[in-house]
Scaffold this motif. Structure first.
Motif, short mmCIF file in Angstrom:
data_model
loop_
_atom_site.label_atom_id
_atom_site.label_comp_id
_atom_site.label_asym_id
_atom_site.label_seq_id
_atom_site.Cartn_x
_atom_site.Cartn_y
_atom_site.Cartn_z
N ILE A 11 16.83 1.61 0.50
CA ILE A 11 15.90 2.56 1.11
C ILE A 11 16.70 3.70 1.72
N SER A 12 16.32 4.91 1.40
CA SER A 12 17.04 6.07 1.90
C SER A 12 16.73 6.32 3.37
N PHE A 13 17.51 7.20 3.97
CA PHE A 13 17.31 7.58 5.37
C PHE A 13 15.88 8.07 5.61
N TRP A 14 15.44 9.02 4.80
CA TRP A 14 14.09 9.57 4.97
C TRP A 14 13.01 8.58 4.52
N GLY A 15 13.38 7.72 3.57
CA GLY A 15 12.44 6.69 3.16
C GLY A 15 12.13 5.73 4.30
N PHE A 16 13.17 5.36 5.07
CA PHE A 16 12.98 4.46 6.21
C PHE A 16 12.18 5.15 7.31
N ILE A 17 12.41 6.43 7.52
CA ILE A 17 11.62 7.19 8.50
C ILE A 17 10.14 7.17 8.10
N THR A 18 9.88 7.33 6.80
CA THR A 18 8.49 7.30 6.31
C THR A 18 7.84 5.95 6.58
N ILE A 19 8.58 4.87 6.35
CA ILE A 19 8.06 3.52 6.60
C ILE A 19 7.73 3.34 8.08
N VAL A 54 12.09 3.32 21.87
CA VAL A 54 13.48 3.42 21.42
C VAL A 54 14.22 2.09 21.57
N PRO A 55 14.25 1.50 22.79
CA PRO A 55 14.98 0.23 22.89
C PRO A 55 14.36 -0.89 22.06
N TYR A 56 13.02 -0.94 21.98
CA TYR A 56 12.38 -2.00 21.20
C TYR A 56 12.70 -1.86 19.72
N SER A 57 12.78 -0.64 19.24
CA SER A 57 13.12 -0.41 17.83
C SER A 57 14.50 -0.95 17.51
N PHE A 58 15.47 -0.69 18.40
CA PHE A 58 16.82 -1.22 18.19
C PHE A 58 16.84 -2.75 18.31
N ILE A 59 16.02 -3.26 19.23
CA ILE A 59 15.96 -4.71 19.45
C ILE A 59 15.51 -5.43 18.18
N VAL A 60 14.40 -4.99 17.61
CA VAL A 60 13.87 -5.68 16.42
C VAL A 60 14.74 -5.40 15.20
N LYS A 246 24.74 3.36 9.95
CA LYS A 246 24.65 4.79 10.26
C LYS A 246 23.21 5.28 10.25
N ASN A 247 22.44 4.87 9.22
CA ASN A 247 21.12 5.47 9.00
C ASN A 247 20.00 4.86 9.83
N VAL A 248 20.08 3.55 10.15
CA VAL A 248 18.99 2.95 10.92
C VAL A 248 18.90 3.54 12.33
N PRO A 249 20.02 3.63 13.09
CA PRO A 249 19.91 4.25 14.42
C PRO A 249 19.41 5.69 14.36
N LYS A 250 19.93 6.45 13.38
CA LYS A 250 19.50 7.85 13.23
C LYS A 250 18.01 7.92 12.89
N ALA A 251 17.57 7.03 12.01
CA ALA A 251 16.16 7.04 11.60
C ALA A 251 15.25 6.70 12.76
N ILE A 252 15.68 5.75 13.60
CA ILE A 252 14.87 5.37 14.76
C ILE A 252 14.75 6.53 15.74
N ILE A 253 15.86 7.22 15.99
CA ILE A 253 15.82 8.36 16.91
C ILE A 253 14.96 9.49 16.35
N VAL A 254 15.18 9.83 15.07
CA VAL A 254 14.40 10.90 14.44
C VAL A 254 12.92 10.54 14.41
N SER A 255 12.61 9.28 14.08
CA SER A 255 11.21 8.84 14.06
C SER A 255 10.58 8.95 15.44
N THR A 256 11.34 8.58 16.46
CA THR A 256 10.83 8.66 17.83
C THR A 256 10.47 10.10 18.18
#
Length: 509
Positions: A11-19, A54-60, A246-256
């Motif tokens: 799953i790409s960076f933007w794909g994960f943001i979309t999900i 933000v913290p819950y996203s990193f937690i799960v 690299k991409n999951v933390p960035k995707a969580i922040i951008v999504s937030t």
């Protein structure tokens, strides 16, 4: 083995943001918090984003990556980190949140009414000499029985309908946001709802008298937290994200940022569209039909700035309301999937003997028909109990909504608590970590305190104001399914001759 290598794709960076976006965001969340708190809801949205989302996203994300090879989803997270007993209780309460959500099936009547008449007339509906609330309960029962029956027919016959539902959501967004932007420009960039920037209280209390003091406003936090709920579903895919560290933390922040900004944008557009007192300050407005009044006001005002007569502007509001509600009803084609999904997640991965085998039995369509029937019976019972409980339609809808929101956020406390135990257990192999051990425990504790305190206060707040009945109903979902889980676990425990085989302590990995 990494699923990316197994499946040959990632799953790409933007794909994960979309999900994440499709899982968490809903325009109705912005509409609801504006109805309840006006512009002040922005303050609570920002607090929920910073101290929960933000913290819950990193937690799960951490827990999902560590237990990616376990079949049981959030049950595995909690059972492996704490114990099987804790996992069953937390998972069943999580499942119960979806069941409680269907207690509000009667709200379909609002969409039916607006689609037919252009406005909400449900308070006047009566059949067979029954009150309006009782009548709506009967219709809600019929709706949920039909939807459940269709669910038993199999995914092949219903899954394609979900694409229709997604299309209707996109069209509704275009109508509402587009109409609001046009109105803002045509009205000379003026807001219908004013805001006093000089008063600190304006940032915490809205025009709604129900949330005009400290304690009720504090209980409103459960709604702002709920607007960001659902990340435990998205983060089940973190192991399939390309360059996840690299991409999951960035995707969580951008999504937030995107989701929070979009919520705030819609709230501001509603301030352009609706003067709160003119739109909601009348009898009959409730948590099931508030959006009807939003769309009526928006397109009535749009009609006037476009030069239409008063009668034509009123008609424009009614017809747009009809169109949106017809689209909403079409969107209900996804209901069978929504009925089936929590059942699948609830029963998949649980140890043999923890729940009755009959509930896991599949019919000829490969669907757990007995589990669907059992779930439907629970829903029907409570729809009837609520409908025949003596409340007015508005009180009934408000009670159902609060039940849904509290039930939907209580399981989050279980997941966060399991995460704290997860971080403390050095024997659990962690593929990668977004928080250090100390940081994770600190942020987990903050997030746990915010969610748990908010839920407890939301449950007891009605009782503090002398309304024991609402406290009972709000607490019913988590308590009912928690007790059911304890009963099931006790039975499971007794069925094992060697009790020592049960996981009373965290499982080492």
């Amino acid at each position: 083995m990494n699923k990316e290598k197994e499946n040959g794709y990632s799953i790409s960076f933007w794909g994960f943001i979309t999900i994440i976006f499709l899982t968490v965001y809903a325009i109705a969340n912005s509409e609801q918090v504006y109805y309840q708190m006006g512009y002040a809801s922005i303050t609570y949205i920002l607090i929920a984003a910073a101290l929960f989302f933000v913290p819950y996203s990193f937690i799960v994300a951490e827990m999902s990556s560590a237990f990616k090879d376990r079949k049981g989803g959030i049950y595995s997270w909690m059972a492996e980190s704490v114990s099987e007993k804790f996992g069953l209780v937390g998972t069943l309460i999580w499942y119960g949140a979806f069941v409680v959500m269907w207690f509000s099936a009667s709200t379909i009547c609002v969409s039916l009414s607006v689609a037919l008449f252009g406005k909400d007339t449900t308070s006047t509906w009566h059949i067979f000499g029954l009150s309006s609330a009782q009548t709506l309960a009967i219709i809600g029962v019929i709706y949920i029985v039909i939807a459940s029956f269709l669910t038993t027919r199999g995914l092949k016959s219903i899954s394609f309908l979900s694409n229709i539902s997604m299309l209707t959501i996109i069209i509704i967004h275009i109508i509402i946001i587009g109409g609001g932007i046009i109105l803002f420009v045509k009205s000379g960039f003026k807001f219908a709802e004013s805001f006093d920037y000089t008063k600190v209280s304006s940032y915490f209390y809205g025009p709604n008298k129900d949330y005009a003091s400290f304690l009720p406003a504090l209980s409103f936090m459960v709604f702002s937290i709920f607007t960001f709920a659902g990340m435990e579903t998205s983060c089940g895919l973190v192991d399939q994200v390309k360059d996840a560290k690299k991409n999951v933390p960035k995707a969580i922040i951008v999504s937030t940022v995107i989701i929070t900004a979009l919520y705030i944008l819609v709230i501001l557009i509603l301030g352009v569209v609706c003067n709160w007192s003119d739109t909601f300050g009348k009898s009959g407005v409730n948590l099931a039909n508030y959006s009807v009044y939003i769309y009526q006001q928006e397109f009535y005002r749009l009609g006037t700035v476009l030069g239409l007569s008063q009668s034509s502007s009123i008609a424009l509001g009614e017809w747009v309301n009809r169109i949106i509600r017809i689209l909403t009803l079409i969107g209900l084609t996804s209901v069978p999937i929504r009925i089936y999904t929590p059942i699948k997640h609830m029963f998949e991965g649980l140890p043999e003997g923890m729940i009755p085998k009959s509930l896991q039995k599949l019919n000829k369509n490969n669907m757990p028909a007995n589990a669907i029937l059992f779930q439907t019976c629970i829903i029907v019972f409570f729809i009837m109990l609520l409908g025949f409980g003596g409340d007015s339609v508005s009180a009934l809808f408000d009670k159902m909504t609060l039940m849904t929101f509290v039930s939907g956020t209580v399981p989050i406390s279980f997941i966060i608590y399991a995460y704290i135990k997860f971080k403390l257990n050095d024997n659990i192999k962690k593929d990668y970590e977004f928080f250090s051990k100390k940081g994770g425990i600190i942020w987990g504790s903050i997030c746990f305190a915010v969610v748990t305190f908010t839920n407890i206060f939301s449950i007891i707040e009605p009782a503090l104001n002398g309304n024991l009945d609402d406290t009972f109903w709000v607490a019913l979902g988590p308590v009912l399914f928690g007790v059911l889980a304890l009963i099931l676990y006790k039975k499971y425990e007794k069925s094992h001759e060697n009790i020592g085989d049960l996981k009373h302590s965290p499982v080492n990995s």
